[in-house]
Every structure is written in structure tokens, then in C-alpha cells.
Design an enzyme around this catalytic site. Structure first.
Site, PDB file in Angstrom:
ATOM      1  N   THR A   3       0.833  -1.205   0.000  1.00 21.98           N
ATOM      2  CA  THR A   3       0.000   0.000   0.000  1.00 21.98           C
ATOM      3  C   THR A   3       0.869   1.256   0.000  1.00 21.98           C
ATOM      4  O   THR A   3       0.644   2.180  -0.781  1.00 21.98           O
ATOM      5  CB  THR A   3      -0.925   0.002   1.236  1.00 21.98           C
ATOM      6  OG1 THR A   3      -1.779  -1.138   1.149  1.00 21.98           O
ATOM      7  CG2 THR A   3      -1.749   1.261   1.325  1.00 21.98           C
ATOM      8  N   ASN A  55      -5.604  -9.077  -8.038  1.00 22.83           N
ATOM      9  CA  ASN A  55      -5.718  -9.867  -6.813  1.00 22.83           C
ATOM     10  C   ASN A  55      -7.056 -10.584  -6.673  1.00 22.83           C
ATOM     11  O   ASN A  55      -7.158 -11.571  -5.966  1.00 22.83           O
ATOM     12  CB  ASN A  55      -5.470  -8.967  -5.599  1.00 22.83           C
ATOM     13  CG  ASN A  55      -6.291  -7.699  -5.651  1.00 22.83           C
ATOM     14  OD1 ASN A  55      -6.142  -6.885  -6.571  1.00 22.83           O
ATOM     15  ND2 ASN A  55      -7.175  -7.535  -4.698  1.00 22.83           N
ATOM     16  N   SER A  96       5.120  -6.728  -2.167  1.00 23.40           N
ATOM     17  CA  SER A  96       4.752  -6.878  -0.762  1.00 23.40           C
ATOM     18  C   SER A  96       5.172  -8.264  -0.259  1.00 23.40           C
ATOM     19  O   SER A  96       4.872  -9.278  -0.886  1.00 23.40           O
ATOM     20  CB  SER A  96       3.236  -6.695  -0.627  1.00 23.40           C
ATOM     21  OG  SER A  96       2.843  -6.955   0.698  1.00 23.40           O
ATOM     22  N   HIS A 148       4.316 -10.091   2.447  1.00 19.82           N
ATOM     23  CA  HIS A 148       3.379 -11.052   3.064  1.00 19.82           C
ATOM     24  C   HIS A 148       2.516 -11.793   2.048  1.00 19.82           C
ATOM     25  O   HIS A 148       1.728 -12.667   2.421  1.00 19.82           O
ATOM     26  CB  HIS A 148       2.518 -10.370   4.134  1.00 19.82           C
ATOM     27  CG  HIS A 148       1.405  -9.526   3.612  1.00 19.82           C
ATOM     28  ND1 HIS A 148       0.094  -9.923   3.666  1.00 19.82           N
ATOM     29  CD2 HIS A 148       1.396  -8.315   3.036  1.00 19.82           C
ATOM     30  CE1 HIS A 148      -0.666  -8.966   3.148  1.00 19.82           C
ATOM     31  NE2 HIS A 148       0.100  -7.983   2.753  1.00 19.82           N
ATOM     32  N   CYS A 153     -14.355  -8.261   0.186  1.00 17.48           N
ATOM     33  CA  CYS A 153     -12.988  -7.745   0.048  1.00 17.48           C
ATOM     34  C   CYS A 153     -12.929  -6.291   0.459  1.00 17.48           C
ATOM     35  O   CYS A 153     -11.893  -5.782   0.827  1.00 17.48           O
ATOM     36  CB  CYS A 153     -12.507  -7.859  -1.402  1.00 17.48           C
ATOM     37  SG  CYS A 153     -11.923  -9.506  -1.800  1.00 17.48           S
TER      38      CYS A 153
HETATM   39  C1  LIG Z   1      -2.066  -7.075  -1.203  1.00 14.55           C
HETATM   40  C2  LIG Z   1      -2.050  -6.130  -2.333  1.00 14.55           C
HETATM   41  C3  LIG Z   1      -1.711  -4.782  -2.135  1.00 14.55           C
HETATM   42  C4  LIG Z   1      -1.429  -4.199  -0.782  1.00 14.55           C
HETATM   43  O1  LIG Z   1      -0.245  -4.682  -0.189  1.00 14.55           O
HETATM   44  P1  LIG Z   1      -0.111  -4.600   1.416  1.00 14.55           P
HETATM   45  O2  LIG Z   1       1.314  -4.965   1.655  1.00 14.55           O
HETATM   46  O3  LIG Z   1      -1.070  -5.598   1.981  1.00 14.55           O
HETATM   47  O4  LIG Z   1      -0.434  -3.216   1.813  1.00 14.55           O
HETATM   48  C5  LIG Z   1      -1.696  -3.947  -3.237  1.00 14.55           C
HETATM   49  N1  LIG Z   1      -1.988  -4.407  -4.449  1.00 14.55           N
HETATM   50  C6  LIG Z   1      -2.311  -5.697  -4.689  1.00 14.55           C
HETATM   51  C7  LIG Z   1      -2.611  -6.131  -6.074  1.00 14.55           C
HETATM   52  C8  LIG Z   1      -2.345  -6.603  -3.630  1.00 14.55           C
HETATM   53  O5  LIG Z   1      -2.688  -7.870  -3.869  1.00 14.55           O
END
Ligand SMILES: *Cc1c(COP(=O)(O)O)cnc(C)c1O
Length: 394
Positions: A72, A151, A199, A201, A325
Site C-alpha cells: 500500500t 488480486n 509486498s 506477506h 474484500c
Molecule cells: C495485497 C495487495 C496490495 C497491498 O499490499 P499490502 O502490503 O497488503 O499493503 C496492493 N496491491 C495488490 C494487487 C495486492 O494484492
């Protein structure tokens, strides 16, 4: 009852090797990386090692990686940072209509501050047409931002083609690869991107750490002003254990990607086939081939997504629905709307995202349980219109 987790796009568990590698950085090597002593130097070295591993995952140079607190933040940084740095050149940005909330919200913010954003439509598979990008570039365009993989529906966008167009037109190109990096091959050079958000995680790394790739020579204004960390581009003390974990997760992802993909695709296909064979009135969302190896998104007519989730949870199965979501509100998914799924069907969507710890037995269980749930819920919903009619006669 065994709990089954099928929501890996929301987040993944940390890989045991990631947890193990992070441990010492909470305990022994706790120094401030800016400190001029042994404790600090060791922490600083660990960050630089992690930076090289994250860079290698996306074929970047280590100095092109800026650590952030999340995907984010990386998206906010890319959009606001480029908007600010190039405000004298122009105020037009091109994005897709199916971007993640962490893109759409800062874009709306920029619109309020006088920027113009063109949100490109997508086809019924969720793909942006590269020609559409080309047609919308003007003298004023300073940034194109199109996500790598979606996503919700798992569709992979034609980023390399869009990258070529951006390069040819001299427009900076950002891609949000939070859903794809670490899961499928991502190469900043093959994709011709100038900025990329990732990201940790989402691929078995820790939560609360991400990165923005910024191609060498691209000017960007920092979001956070403070000290000297990340060469002044993202200051505030570094999340040392998180960054170390991010590095190890990247290293593992790079090494195991092929093997993980070979494991996940048959599971994904088994789940999809099992559902399609047993449940009628069903839509399969996303692209048939250009998609993430771990995503299955279906919409089941006449059954509310939320009710299916609750019933599944009672069976120990954790999954997601596009209608939840969005911060627990029953807002229809903007992604499903964009690909043309009617609203009443979009609210019946189920989003399964598989992970490396899932087994065939997990999938068998879902295939066994879900049709029964759907049958029970649709019987209920078949009664409701009847009641509604009676009510309206009174
Ligand atoms: C999870 C996700 C984010 C956000 O990432 P975070 O580390 O959870 O803030 C942004 N864009 C997409 C496409 C994601 O899947």
C-alpha cells in the site's frame, strides 16, 4: 476438524525459514542500522543483504529497491511521488479500472488535488488493451500505472506490451506487482517498467514490509521526510527483522518458484473442475490461461457470497468473496463490475487463493462441502422471491 486456509491473496503464513532468519534481529542484532558501532553495522549489513535478494527476485539492482511498510505504501509512494516530481510537466495519469484499493484511493486523492486520471476499461477477462493505453497518452501524461496481476480474478495484464509503449512515448510506467511478485516470474527489464510495488506477506514473508522498485535515474519525491534512511527517499527507522524476512522470502520464492507453480496449478485446476462439475449456474471469472497459478474466482448465481463464506467457515474452510474484500461492506466488487458480471451475480462470488501448504485433501474437502452448501442456500433463496411476492400483495 482440520482448518483449511484458502485465502492466500489476503495474506500468507510466514515460511518457517523466514521466521527462523528474523529471530536474531529481534534479540541479538537489535541495533539501529544508522548507529556507528558493531550492533548498527550488523543490522545495516543484514538490510543490504536482504536488498540484494529482493532485487534479484525482480531482476533489479539493489540500489533500485526502496523498502516501505507495505505494498500500500509502495503504491502511494509511486503515484504521489511521481505526481509531485513531475507536476510541472503535466497532470495526467493513466490507470486501469481494476486497480487495487491502495491505487484507486491515492488516485482519487490526486484527482482532488487537480490531477486528471483516465481509468481504462478492461475486457471480459479483465485485460487492459495496450492500444487503449497508447490512444490515451497526451502531452500532459506523466505516469501510467497498471497492475501486473489482479488480486481478485487472478488475470495477468499485458505489462511488457504496455511497457514498450510507455518507453516509446517517454512516459513513466508503474506496475503494482503485489499480487504477482514472488508467485510468478517478474522481471523489471523484460516488463519495461520504471516503478514496481511488491509486498512480502503475499509470498510467505512477514506483514508490514514491502518495496518500491525505482529504476535508476527516475526522479521521485519522498512521501515521508525525516532522516537519512533509504538515502532519504523513505526515512524512519528500518523494520530490520521484517526486511530480513522479506529477503529470505524473496530468495526462497526465486529458488522454489517453478516447483511451487508445478504443485499449485494441478490443485487449482482440480478445485475449479470439481466446482464446475458439481455446481450449476456458475460463472468462472478471469482469464483462462493468463492467470495466477493459485487463484480460482467463481460466481454462483442465486447464492449470496457472504452466506457461503459463513457456511464454509462453519466447516473450517477460510476463503473470500469479492463482496467482502471491501472492508466488510456489501459493496459490489469494482473488478467484477468492470469485467461485466451483473451486480446480483457479482455478490455471489467466491475467491479461492491456494498456497504451498494446501493439499489435495483440502481441495477434496471443498469439493465435497461446497455443493451441499450451495444446494441448501439456493433452496432458501428460491423461497425468498415467493415471500417477497406475497408481501407486495398485502
Ligand atoms: C495485497 C495487495 C496490495 C497491498 O499490499 P499490502 O502490503 O497488503 O499493503 C496492493 N496491491 C495488490 C494487487 C495486492 O494484492
Amino acid at each position: 476438524m482440520k482448518k483449511i486456509y484458502l485465502d492466500h491473496i489476503a495474506t500468507t503464513p510466514c515460511h518457517p525459514k523466514v521466521v527462523e532468519a528474523m529471530g536474531p534481529y529481534f534479540r541479538e542484532i537489535f541495533g539501529n542500522p544508522q548507529s556507528d558501532h558493531e550492533f548498527g553495522w550488523q543490522a545495516k549489513m543484514a538490510i543490504e543483504e536482504a536488498r540484494a535478494k529482493v532485487a534479484s527476485l525482480i531482476n533489479a539492482l539493489p540500489e533500485e529497491i526502496i523498502f516501505t511498510s507495505s505494498g500500500t505504501e509502495a503504491n502511494n509512494f509511486a503515484l504521489k511521488g511521481i505526481a509531485h516530481a513531475f507536476e510541472k510537466k503535466g497532470k495526467h495519469i493513466i490507470a486501469s479500472s481494476i486497480e487495487h484499493r491502495s491505487e484507486l484511493t491515492p488516485l482519487r486523492f490526486l484527482e482532488k488535488s487537480g490531477y486528471k486520471v483516465t481509468y481504462l476499461p478492461v475486457d471480459s477477462y479483465g485485460r487492459v488493451d495496450p492500444d487503449e493505453v497508447r490512444r490515451n497518452i497526451t502531452q500532459e501524461t506523466i505516469l501510467i500505472s497498471i497492475m501486473h496481476a489482479n488480486n481478485e480474478i487472478g488475470t495477468i495484464e499485458p505489462i511488457a506490451e504496455i511497457g514498450k509503449i510507455a518507453k516509446e512515448k517517454g512516459v513513466i510506467f508503474h506496475t503494482d506487482a503485489a499480487a504477482s511478485a514472488g508467485t510468478i516470474p517478474v522481471d523489471v527489464n523484460k516488463l519495461s517498467v520504471d516503478l514496481m510495488s511488491i509486498s512480502a506477506h503475499k509470498f510467505y514473508g512477514p506483514k508490514g514490509v514491502g518495496a518500491l522498485y525505482v529504476r535508476k535515474g527516475v526522479r521521485i519525491t519522498p512521501l515521508i521526510h525525516g532522516g537519512v534512511q533509504e538515502k532519504g527517499r523513505r526515512t524512519g527507522i528500518e523494520n530490520v527483522p521484517g526486511i530480513v524476512g522479506f529477503g529470505v522470502a524473496s530468495e526462497l520464492a526465486e529458488k522454489e518458484m517453478e516447483e511451487r507453480t508445478k504443485y499449485l496449478i494441478p490443485l487449482r485446476d482440480k478445485l475449479l473442475k470439481g466446482i464446475l462439475d458439481r455446481i450449476g449456474h456458475i460463472y468462472y471469472n478471469g482469464h483462462p490461461t493468463e492467470r495466477l497459478p493459485n487463484n480460482v474466482n467463481v460466481a454462483i448465481e442465486y447464492v449470496e457470497g457472504e452466506s457461503m463464506l459463513l457456511s464454509m467457515m462453519k466447516e473450517g474452510i477460510a476463503t473470500a468473496s469479492a463482496s467482502t474484500c471491501t472492508m466488510m461492506s456489501l459493496e459490489t466488487s469494482h473488478v467484477l463490475t468492470a469485467i461485466g458480471v451483473p451486480p446480483q451475480v457479482a455478490n455471489s462470488s467466491l475467491l479461492f487463493s491456494l498456497g504451498i501448504n494446501n493439499t489435495e485433501e483440502d481441495i477434496d474437502r471443498v469439493i465435497e462441502v461446497l455443493p451441499k452448501i450451495v444446494e441448501r442456500l439456493s433452496e432458501m433463496s428460491a423461497i425468498y422471491p415467493g415471500i417477497g411476492k406475497q408481501d407486495s400483495n398485502i
